[in-house]
Design a protein around this motif. Structure first.
Motif, PDB file in Angstrom:
ATOM      1  N   GLU A 217      10.288   9.686 -16.274  1.00 30.98           N
ATOM      2  CA  GLU A 217      10.120   9.392 -17.805  1.00 30.98           C
ATOM      3  C   GLU A 217       9.115   8.415 -17.848  1.00 30.98           C
ATOM      4  OE1 GLU A 217      13.991   8.262 -18.885  1.00 30.98           O
ATOM      5  OE2 GLU A 217      14.833  10.370 -19.079  1.00 30.98           O
ATOM      6  N   LEU A 218       8.668   7.874 -17.128  1.00 26.00           N
ATOM      7  CA  LEU A 218       7.642   6.857 -16.972  1.00 26.00           C
ATOM      8  C   LEU A 218       6.194   7.710 -16.783  1.00 26.00           C
ATOM      9  CD1 LEU A 218       8.780   3.853 -15.094  1.00 26.00           C
ATOM     10  CD2 LEU A 218       8.285   3.708 -17.539  1.00 26.00           C
ATOM     11  N   GLY A 219       6.029   8.826 -16.429  1.00 27.59           N
ATOM     12  CA  GLY A 219       4.933   9.803 -16.167  1.00 27.59           C
ATOM     13  C   GLY A 219       4.794  10.094 -14.786  1.00 27.59           C
ATOM     14  N   LEU A 220       5.627   9.607 -13.552  1.00 29.67           N
ATOM     15  CA  LEU A 220       5.381   9.895 -12.418  1.00 29.67           C
ATOM     16  C   LEU A 220       5.984  11.122 -12.026  1.00 29.67           C
ATOM     17  CD1 LEU A 220       5.114   6.721 -12.644  1.00 29.67           C
ATOM     18  CD2 LEU A 220       6.071   6.796 -10.395  1.00 29.67           C
ATOM     19  N   PRO A 221       5.522  11.830 -11.123  1.00 33.90           N
ATOM     20  CA  PRO A 221       4.255  11.459 -10.040  1.00 33.90           C
ATOM     21  C   PRO A 221       2.865  11.565 -11.016  1.00 33.90           C
ATOM     22  CG  PRO A 221       5.201  13.667  -9.687  1.00 33.90           C
ATOM     23  CD  PRO A 221       5.985  13.436 -10.831  1.00 33.90           C
ATOM     24  N   LYS A 222       2.036  10.740 -10.646  1.00 29.28           N
ATOM     25  CA  LYS A 222       0.496  10.679 -11.072  1.00 29.28           C
ATOM     26  C   LYS A 222      -0.147  10.024 -10.226  1.00 29.28           C
ATOM     27  CE  LYS A 222      -0.145   8.040 -14.795  1.00 29.28           C
ATOM     28  NZ  LYS A 222       0.051   7.450 -15.988  1.00 29.28           N
ATOM     29  N   ARG A 223      -1.398  10.009 -10.438  1.00 34.23           N
ATOM     30  CA  ARG A 223      -2.265   9.343  -9.620  1.00 34.23           C
ATOM     31  C   ARG A 223      -2.109   7.685  -9.896  1.00 34.23           C
ATOM     32  NH1 ARG A 223      -7.362   9.328  -7.245  1.00 34.23           N
ATOM     33  NH2 ARG A 223      -8.782   7.475  -7.448  1.00 34.23           N
ATOM     34  N   ALA A 224      -2.060   7.074  -8.676  1.00 34.56           N
ATOM     35  CA  ALA A 224      -1.748   5.585  -8.484  1.00 34.56           C
ATOM     36  C   ALA A 224      -3.124   4.966  -9.133  1.00 34.56           C
ATOM     37  CB  ALA A 224      -1.315   5.319  -7.219  1.00 34.56           C
ATOM     38  N   LEU A 225      -3.008   3.771  -9.809  1.00 33.29           N
ATOM     39  CA  LEU A 225      -4.021   2.959 -10.028  1.00 33.29           C
ATOM     40  C   LEU A 225      -4.610   2.443  -8.993  1.00 33.29           C
ATOM     41  CD1 LEU A 225      -5.662   1.226 -12.249  1.00 33.29           C
ATOM     42  CD2 LEU A 225      -3.793  -0.312 -12.286  1.00 33.29           C
ATOM     43  N   VAL A 226      -3.849   1.854  -8.124  1.00 31.29           N
ATOM     44  CA  VAL A 226      -4.224   1.266  -6.956  1.00 31.29           C
ATOM     45  C   VAL A 226      -3.088   1.435  -5.788  1.00 31.29           C
ATOM     46  CG1 VAL A 226      -3.769  -1.077  -7.300  1.00 31.29           C
ATOM     47  CG2 VAL A 226      -5.303  -0.457  -5.700  1.00 31.29           C
ATOM     48  N   SER A 227      -3.278   1.479  -4.510  1.00 32.98           N
ATOM     49  CA  SER A 227      -2.559   1.332  -3.405  1.00 32.98           C
ATOM     50  C   SER A 227      -2.941   0.422  -2.479  1.00 32.98           C
ATOM     51  CB  SER A 227      -2.227   2.569  -2.668  1.00 32.98           C
ATOM     52  OG  SER A 227      -3.215   3.086  -2.293  1.00 32.98           O
ATOM     53  N   ALA A 228      -1.910  -0.337  -1.678  1.00 34.14           N
ATOM     54  CA  ALA A 228      -2.180  -1.438  -0.680  1.00 34.14           C
ATOM     55  C   ALA A 228      -1.340  -1.498   0.266  1.00 34.14           C
ATOM     56  CB  ALA A 228      -2.318  -2.720  -1.555  1.00 34.14           C
ATOM     57  N   THR A 229      -1.786  -1.872   1.688  1.00 33.43           N
ATOM     58  CA  THR A 229      -0.730  -1.953   2.789  1.00 33.43           C
ATOM     59  C   THR A 229      -1.198  -3.353   3.225  1.00 33.43           C
ATOM     60  OG1 THR A 229      -2.478  -0.977   4.377  1.00 33.43           O
ATOM     61  CG2 THR A 229      -0.885   0.591   3.454  1.00 33.43           C
ATOM     62  N   VAL A 230      -0.268  -4.092   3.982  1.00 33.06           N
ATOM     63  CA  VAL A 230      -0.131  -5.401   4.343  1.00 33.06           C
ATOM     64  C   VAL A 230       0.344  -5.241   5.625  1.00 33.06           C
ATOM     65  CG1 VAL A 230       0.011  -7.818   4.060  1.00 33.06           C
ATOM     66  CG2 VAL A 230      -0.169  -6.507   1.927  1.00 33.06           C
ATOM     67  N   SER A 231      -0.250  -5.424   6.808  1.00 35.55           N
ATOM     68  CA  SER A 231       0.345  -5.341   8.168  1.00 35.55           C
ATOM     69  C   SER A 231       1.200  -6.532   8.477  1.00 35.55           C
ATOM     70  CB  SER A 231      -0.941  -5.084   9.213  1.00 35.55           C
ATOM     71  OG  SER A 231      -1.693  -6.106   9.403  1.00 35.55           O
ATOM     72  N   ARG A 232       0.747  -7.570   7.887  1.00 36.07           N
ATOM     73  CA  ARG A 232       1.640  -8.844   8.433  1.00 36.07           C
ATOM     74  C   ARG A 232       1.659  -9.796   7.034  1.00 36.07           C
ATOM     75  NH1 ARG A 232       3.371 -11.119  13.239  1.00 36.07           N
ATOM     76  NH2 ARG A 232       3.653 -13.287  13.129  1.00 36.07           N
ATOM     77  N   THR A 233       2.772 -10.275   6.638  1.00 34.87           N
ATOM     78  CA  THR A 233       2.870 -11.401   5.817  1.00 34.87           C
ATOM     79  C   THR A 233       3.981 -11.886   5.883  1.00 34.87           C
ATOM     80  OG1 THR A 233       2.727 -11.803   3.168  1.00 34.87           O
ATOM     81  CG2 THR A 233       4.396  -9.911   3.885  1.00 34.87           C
ATOM     82  N   SER A 234       3.825 -13.627   5.644  1.00 35.07           N
ATOM     83  CA  SER A 234       5.284 -14.350   5.421  1.00 35.07           C
ATOM     84  C   SER A 234       5.387 -14.563   4.028  1.00 35.07           C
ATOM     85  CB  SER A 234       4.647 -15.700   6.400  1.00 35.07           C
ATOM     86  OG  SER A 234       3.543 -16.182   5.587  1.00 35.07           O
ATOM     87  N   MET A 235       6.392 -15.109   3.610  1.00 35.04           N
ATOM     88  CA  MET A 235       6.992 -15.210   2.465  1.00 35.04           C
ATOM     89  C   MET A 235       7.994 -16.292   2.233  1.00 35.04           C
ATOM     90  SD  MET A 235       7.961 -11.215   1.012  1.00 35.04           S
ATOM     91  CE  MET A 235       7.113  -9.910   1.573  1.00 35.04           C
ATOM     92  N   SER A 236       7.995 -16.749   0.981  1.00 28.24           N
ATOM     93  CA  SER A 236       9.160 -17.795   1.014  1.00 28.24           C
ATOM     94  C   SER A 236       9.467 -17.838  -0.624  1.00 28.24           C
ATOM     95  CB  SER A 236       8.165 -19.221   0.885  1.00 28.24           C
ATOM     96  OG  SER A 236       9.093 -20.427   0.407  1.00 28.24           O
ATOM     97  N   PHE A 237      10.903 -17.887  -0.455  1.00 29.66           N
ATOM     98  CA  PHE A 237      11.823 -17.969  -1.954  1.00 29.66           C
ATOM     99  C   PHE A 237      12.412 -18.940  -2.488  1.00 29.66           C
ATOM    100  CE2 PHE A 237      11.184 -13.704  -0.043  1.00 29.66           C
ATOM    101  CZ  PHE A 237      10.798 -12.671  -1.133  1.00 29.66           C
ATOM    102  N   GLY A 238      12.164 -19.634  -3.680  1.00 30.91           N
ATOM    103  CA  GLY A 238      12.616 -20.728  -4.031  1.00 30.91           C
ATOM    104  C   GLY A 238      13.876 -20.520  -4.574  1.00 30.91           C
ATOM    105  N   GLU A 239      14.427 -21.551  -5.195  1.00 30.41           N
ATOM    106  CA  GLU A 239      15.826 -21.369  -5.957  1.00 30.41           C
ATOM    107  C   GLU A 239      15.792 -20.781  -7.222  1.00 30.41           C
ATOM    108  OE1 GLU A 239      20.152 -22.764  -6.014  1.00 30.41           O
ATOM    109  OE2 GLU A 239      18.508 -22.229  -4.714  1.00 30.41           O
ATOM    110  N   ALA A 240      16.441 -19.870  -7.775  1.00 32.03           N
ATOM    111  CA  ALA A 240      16.325 -19.291  -9.072  1.00 32.03           C
ATOM    112  C   ALA A 240      16.717 -20.281  -9.977  1.00 32.03           C
ATOM    113  CB  ALA A 240      17.389 -17.921  -8.980  1.00 32.03           C
ATOM    114  N   LYS A 241      16.066 -19.886 -11.215  1.00 32.01           N
ATOM    115  CA  LYS A 241      16.552 -20.841 -12.479  1.00 32.01           C
ATOM    116  C   LYS A 241      16.952 -19.998 -13.566  1.00 32.01           C
ATOM    117  CE  LYS A 241      13.824 -24.730 -11.501  1.00 32.01           C
ATOM    118  NZ  LYS A 241      12.664 -25.774 -12.103  1.00 32.01           N
ATOM    119  N   GLU A 242      18.073 -20.028 -14.326  1.00 26.79           N
ATOM    120  CA  GLU A 242      18.492 -18.937 -15.435  1.00 26.79           C
ATOM    121  C   GLU A 242      17.607 -19.578 -16.276  1.00 26.79           C
ATOM    122  OE1 GLU A 242      22.604 -19.252 -16.046  1.00 26.79           O
ATOM    123  OE2 GLU A 242      23.282 -19.218 -14.108  1.00 26.79           O
ATOM    124  N   LEU A 243      17.191 -18.412 -17.049  1.00 26.53           N
ATOM    125  CA  LEU A 243      16.228 -18.089 -18.279  1.00 26.53           C
ATOM    126  C   LEU A 243      17.334 -18.356 -19.589  1.00 26.53           C
ATOM    127  CD1 LEU A 243      13.482 -15.750 -17.710  1.00 26.53           C
ATOM    128  CD2 LEU A 243      13.536 -18.213 -17.237  1.00 26.53           C
TER     129      LEU A 243
END
Length: 243
Positions: A217-243
């Protein structure tokens, strides 16, 4: 330092991922359709062009982190922070520049995983909409592929063709979640290495699961705007805050 008890284990904040592989495909979709999908969150999509929003699909192999090893798939939308003004409407490049300045973030709409510990941690600590699903990642070949099945039904089969090398930079941004009637903001940082990107570059086949219907319903499948691959990444997630 904040701590959360998950299945008898202490999880401290920030939660760190030391090694992950990430593949993404981003699509321009109708903003009104995207707004309808995430209306429950109280957030508004970011319009990078008049009437157009960004829906990004991502599959991730978490190889080493505080929540153990697991696979994950995400359906996300670029959103404007609650305190921001109306979406920019002066063209794609100007819009993206304003969005970066205003602090546009990523709203996580659907987030299946394949392990129970990360499922409970993600829902308890950050309100991420994690649920169990079958996630078949095929990352050893040049083409990266993810097949997601839920409740015995195919959700999608996504293939990403790596592009040309681009510079990976440490990024700090906000992720947004919504669970049990509460919307939360989560500070998130990542340091990618081995980044490749290209216009298009994704092939998608939708199944017969309700999430697949939503994507159609969003229109997929269709041509992607951009695609990317990342072979290695580190991440960090902080504390959630309610809005």
């Amino acid at each position: 330092m904040a701590r959360h008890l998950i299945q008898g284990r202490d999880v401290t904040i920030p939660v760190r991922v030391r090694q992950a592989t990430v593949c993404t495909a981003s699509y321009l979709v109708r903003a009104d359709a995207a707004r309808a999908v995430i209306a429950y969150s109280g957030l508004d999509v970011a319009e990078v062009l008049p009437g157009r929003a960004v829906c990004a699909l991502a599959f991730i192999d978490y190889a080493d982190g505080d929540l153990d090893a697991y696979h994950e798939f995400g359906v996300t939308f670029l959103v404007r922070p609650p305190e921001a003004g109306p979406a920019p409407r002066r063209g794609l490049l100007a819009g993206l520049s304003e969005l970066r300045t205003a602090g546009a973030g990523t709203f996580v709409h659907w987030l299946p995983v394949d392990q129970g510990f990360t499922l409970e941690a993600g829902r308890t600590i950050w309100g991420f909409p994690k649920e169990m699903a079958g996630i078949d990642l095929r990352l050893a070949s040049p083409y990266k592929r993810c097949i997601v099945r839920k409740d015995g039904r195919l959700v999608l089969d996504l293939l990403i063709k790596p592009g040309v090398p681009v510079l990976g930079r440490t990024a700090r941004l906000d992720a947004y979640s919504h669970l049990d009637g509460v919307t939360r903001r989560i500070p998130w940082s990542l340091s990618p290495r081995g980044v490749r990107a290209r216009p298009g570059g994704a092939l998608i086949r939708l199944g017969n699961h309700p999430v697949a219907k939503e994507l159609s319903e969003l229109g997929l499948p269709k041509r992607a705007l951009v695609s990317a691959t990342v072979s290695r990444t580190s991440m960090s997630f902080g504390e959630a805050k309610e809005l």
